[in-house]
Design a protein around this motif. Structure first.
Motif, short mmCIF file in Angstrom:
data_model
loop_
_atom_site.label_atom_id
_atom_site.label_comp_id
_atom_site.label_asym_id
_atom_site.label_seq_id
_atom_site.Cartn_x
_atom_site.Cartn_y
_atom_site.Cartn_z
N GLN A 247 31.19 -17.78 10.18
CA GLN A 247 30.50 -18.93 9.62
C GLN A 247 30.05 -18.66 8.19
O GLN A 247 30.16 -19.52 7.32
CB GLN A 247 29.30 -19.30 10.49
CG GLN A 247 28.57 -20.54 10.03
CD GLN A 247 27.39 -20.86 10.91
OE1 GLN A 247 26.96 -20.06 11.73
NE2 GLN A 247 26.85 -22.05 10.74
N SER B 276 37.04 -17.99 5.90
CA SER B 276 37.74 -19.09 5.24
C SER B 276 37.79 -20.28 6.20
O SER B 276 37.47 -20.17 7.39
CB SER B 276 39.16 -18.65 4.88
OG SER B 276 39.91 -18.41 6.06
N THR B 277 38.22 -21.41 5.67
CA THR B 277 38.34 -22.60 6.50
C THR B 277 39.30 -22.37 7.65
O THR B 277 39.03 -22.76 8.79
CB THR B 277 38.81 -23.79 5.64
OG1 THR B 277 37.85 -24.01 4.60
CG2 THR B 277 38.95 -25.06 6.47
N SER B 278 40.41 -21.70 7.38
CA SER B 278 41.39 -21.46 8.45
C SER B 278 40.84 -20.50 9.51
O SER B 278 41.12 -20.68 10.70
CB SER B 278 42.71 -20.93 7.88
OG SER B 278 42.52 -19.67 7.26
N GLN B 279 40.06 -19.52 9.11
CA GLN B 279 39.44 -18.61 10.08
C GLN B 279 38.44 -19.36 10.96
O GLN B 279 38.37 -19.13 12.17
CB GLN B 279 38.75 -17.45 9.38
CG GLN B 279 39.70 -16.45 8.77
CD GLN B 279 38.98 -15.40 7.94
OE1 GLN B 279 37.98 -15.70 7.27
NE2 GLN B 279 39.48 -14.18 7.98
N LYS B 280 37.67 -20.25 10.35
CA LYS B 280 36.71 -21.05 11.11
C LYS B 280 37.43 -21.95 12.11
O LYS B 280 37.03 -22.06 13.26
CB LYS B 280 35.83 -21.87 10.17
CG LYS B 280 34.88 -21.03 9.35
CD LYS B 280 34.11 -21.89 8.37
CE LYS B 280 33.24 -21.02 7.47
NZ LYS B 280 32.47 -21.80 6.50
N MET B 281 38.51 -22.59 11.66
CA MET B 281 39.27 -23.47 12.53
C MET B 281 39.90 -22.69 13.68
O MET B 281 39.92 -23.15 14.83
CB MET B 281 40.33 -24.22 11.73
CG MET B 281 39.74 -25.28 10.81
SD MET B 281 40.94 -26.05 9.71
CE MET B 281 42.05 -26.81 10.88
N GLN B 282 40.40 -21.48 13.39
CA GLN B 282 41.01 -20.64 14.41
C GLN B 282 39.98 -20.23 15.46
O GLN B 282 40.25 -20.25 16.66
CB GLN B 282 41.64 -19.41 13.76
CG GLN B 282 42.40 -18.54 14.73
CD GLN B 282 43.02 -17.34 14.02
OE1 GLN B 282 42.77 -17.08 12.85
NE2 GLN B 282 43.85 -16.61 14.74
#
Length: 65
Positions: free
Chosen positions: A38, A42-48
């Motif tokens: 959090q 990155s945005t992709s890590q958060k989405m994953q």
């Protein structure tokens, strides 16, 4: 024979206790890692991470009939 039953009961309790301990460790690590993602992810890590958590939560959903 009673001693063998007693040993078996003790082992089962020990195994269950160990599973509870393992679950608590994993839960604590999940909380820490979620906070780190959090803050620094990155945005992709958060989405994953969100998708992985959804899969876990959906696994335990029970439909009402």
């Amino acid at each position: 024979m009673k001693n063998i039953e007693h040993i078996s009961d003790y082992r089962n309790k020990l195994i269950n206790k160990d599973l509870d301990k393992q679950m608590m460790k994993h839960l604590e690590l999940l909380c820490i890692n979620a906070e780190l993602v959090q803050i620094t992810g990155s945005t992709s890590q958060k989405m994953q991470l969100i998708e992985s958590l959804r899969k876990i939560n959906n696994f335990y959903l029970v439909e009402d009939y």
